[in-house]
Design a protein around this motif. Structure first.
Motif, PDB file in Angstrom:
ATOM      1  N   SER A 273     -27.819  -0.214-109.923  1.00 37.13           N
ATOM      2  CA  SER A 273     -29.247   0.036-110.158  1.00 37.13           C
ATOM      3  C   SER A 273     -29.444   0.853-111.425  1.00 37.13           C
TER       4      SER A 273
ATOM      5  N   ASN B 287     -40.548  -5.937 -99.155  1.00 32.91           N
ATOM      6  CA  ASN B 287     -39.374  -5.135 -99.487  1.00 32.91           C
ATOM      7  C   ASN B 287     -38.127  -5.724 -98.838  1.00 32.91           C
ATOM      8  N   ARG B 288     -37.131  -6.033 -99.681  1.00 31.99           N
ATOM      9  CA  ARG B 288     -35.860  -6.584 -99.191  1.00 31.99           C
ATOM     10  C   ARG B 288     -34.706  -5.809 -99.838  1.00 31.99           C
ATOM     11  N   PRO B 289     -34.430  -4.592 -99.366  1.00 31.26           N
ATOM     12  CA  PRO B 289     -33.413  -3.761-100.023  1.00 31.26           C
ATOM     13  C   PRO B 289     -31.996  -4.203 -99.692  1.00 31.26           C
ATOM     14  N   GLY B 290     -31.064  -3.718-100.512  1.00 35.86           N
ATOM     15  CA  GLY B 290     -29.648  -3.931-100.249  1.00 35.86           C
ATOM     16  C   GLY B 290     -28.903  -4.487-101.434  1.00 35.86           C
ATOM     17  N   ALA B 291     -27.621  -4.113-101.532  1.00 35.42           N
ATOM     18  CA  ALA B 291     -26.713  -4.616-102.566  1.00 35.42           C
ATOM     19  C   ALA B 291     -27.254  -4.385-103.972  1.00 35.42           C
TER      20      ALA B 291
ATOM     21  N   TYR C 290     -27.310   4.242-102.338  1.00 31.95           N
ATOM     22  CA  TYR C 290     -28.187   4.085-101.175  1.00 31.95           C
ATOM     23  C   TYR C 290     -28.872   2.722-101.242  1.00 31.95           C
ATOM     24  N   ARG C 291     -29.574   2.390-100.182  1.00 24.23           N
ATOM     25  CA  ARG C 291     -30.350   1.149-100.144  1.00 24.23           C
ATOM     26  C   ARG C 291     -31.772   1.437-100.634  1.00 24.23           C
ATOM     27  N   GLY C 292     -31.879   1.854-101.889  1.00 20.95           N
ATOM     28  CA  GLY C 292     -33.174   2.184-102.470  1.00 20.95           C
ATOM     29  C   GLY C 292     -33.283   3.670-102.766  1.00 20.95           C
TER      30      GLY C 292
ATOM     31  N   GLY D 171     -28.687   2.310-105.526  1.00 26.61           N
ATOM     32  CA  GLY D 171     -27.661   1.312-105.192  1.00 26.61           C
ATOM     33  C   GLY D 171     -26.743   1.086-106.373  1.00 26.61           C
TER      34      GLY D 171
ATOM     35  N   PHE E  19     -35.883  -3.303-103.132  1.00 29.76           N
ATOM     36  CA  PHE E  19     -35.578  -1.926-102.788  1.00 29.76           C
ATOM     37  C   PHE E  19     -36.516  -1.479-101.673  1.00 29.76           C
ATOM     38  N   ALA E  20     -36.216  -0.332-101.084  1.00 28.95           N
ATOM     39  CA  ALA E  20     -37.026   0.173 -99.982  1.00 28.95           C
ATOM     40  C   ALA E  20     -38.427   0.540-100.466  1.00 28.95           C
TER      41      ALA E  20
END
Length: 326
Positions: free
Chosen positions: A165, A70-74, A187-189, A162, A41-42
């Motif tokens: 989540s 941090n590797r946000p997304g999906a 959202y992305r985080g 997300g 997440f962000a």
């Protein structure tokens, strides 16, 4: 036996050395370089805060840097897949959540299987969410919010970190228990969702408690309830939803430390022991209480059982709401 020379050793020694030698040697040497904790997440959200808190203490214990990436997304699955495909040497770990470990059935397809490609190190902490709204929302308490949502089905928008989540799942369960319809905005985080909430682009969200107190004190958001069965010291005066109009609504979030499933069992146990020792430090426990989090520190086996129980719970929520993400 792996080498012909083992035949010269006593049988008991040879049998013991073959399966255990390499993993134990690997465990004794760990870590041999910096360790990464991937936060899917962000930066700035609860998962990020907890990863840095634990990572700092693990770095001191191991004598190696522990880097938070941090590797946000999906809904967290981009970072989780990266960890699942990493080498099983313990140097790449994941800060996991409900969305990864217990709500993956929301996705029609995933390029990895979180149930079989990731192994739990421990459940770090459990924490309630806070139902927070933009100050422009006319509801001053939970009952008023429910009445507003019932009067305007689908008009209220709630943000999340997300799809799938923990903050999304808390909102879905809320709608089912309260009998209301709202529009989910992923959202992305959580940091991005909070930014839009404070700007008034969305009306509410279910955010992990640790990031809420300073925003509530500043008047940027209004906290209407917490999603635990009891009040939270970090948000004095904010009632539990169970006492504010929804007696059957409890939706705590939880954070884990996980590793690639290829990590050998002895090393997984070493990671667990070191992480639990960090969680048991008085300073860490005090910090967790300040954040509104409940320290867990489960064993590897306890964590596996916890994942299974939570997966059953949230799968029912997903199926009832008929949520699917392609």
């Amino acid at each position: 036996m792996r080498r012909r020379s083992l035949a010269l050793l006593p049988l008991a020694t040879a049998l013991g050395a073959a399966p255990l030698g390499a993993p134990f040697a690997q465990t004794a040497a760990f870590p041999t370089r910096p360790v990464r904790i991937v936060v899917p997440f962000a930066a700035g959200g609860t998962a990020d805060v907890l990863a840095r808190l634990v990572g700092e203490r693990l770095s001191a214990k191991w004598g190696q840097p522990v880097l938070v990436e941090n590797r946000p997304g999906a809904g967290g699955n981009i970072g989780a897949e990266q960890v699942a495909r990493a080498a099983g040497d313990g140097h790449t770990l994941l800060l996991g959540t409900i969305g990864i470990h217990a709500a993956s059935s929301i996705y029609a397809r995933l390029p990895y299987n979180p149930d079989t490609d990731l192994a739990p190190v421990t459940v770090l902490a459990e924490m309630p969410n806070a139902l927070i709204v933009h100050p422009s929302v006319p509801a001053q308490n939970l009952r008023e919010l429910i009445a507003l949502a019932r009067a305007q089905p689908g008009a209220l928008t709630f943000g999340s970190a997300g799809s799938g989540s923990s903050t999304h799942m808390a909102g879905e369960l809320f709608m089912q228990v309260a009998g209301v319809q709202m529009t989910h905005v992923p959202y992305r985080g959580s940091s991005a969702a909070l930014t839009d909430l404070m700007a008034g682009s969305i009306q509410l969200m279910f955010e992990n408690v640790p990031t809420v107190p300073p925003l509530a004190r500043a008047g940027s958001v209004r906290a209407l309830a917490v999603t635990s069965a009891e009040a939270v010291d970090a948000l004095p005066g904010v009632p539990p939803a169970t006492q504010a109009g929804l007696p059957d609504y409890v939706a705590t979030a939880w954070m884990t430390l996980a590793a690639p499933a290829s990590v050998p069992a002895p090393l997984l146990q070493r990671l667990n022991a070191d992480t639990v020792a960090v969680l048991n430090e008085p300073a860490i426990q005090d910090r967790l209480r300040q954040l509104g989090a409940i320290k867990r520190g489960l064993s590897v086996e306890e964590s596996r059982r916890f994942f299974a129980e939570e997966t059953r719970k949230w799968t029912r929520v997903i199926q009832t709401a008929n949520i699917r993400v392609n």
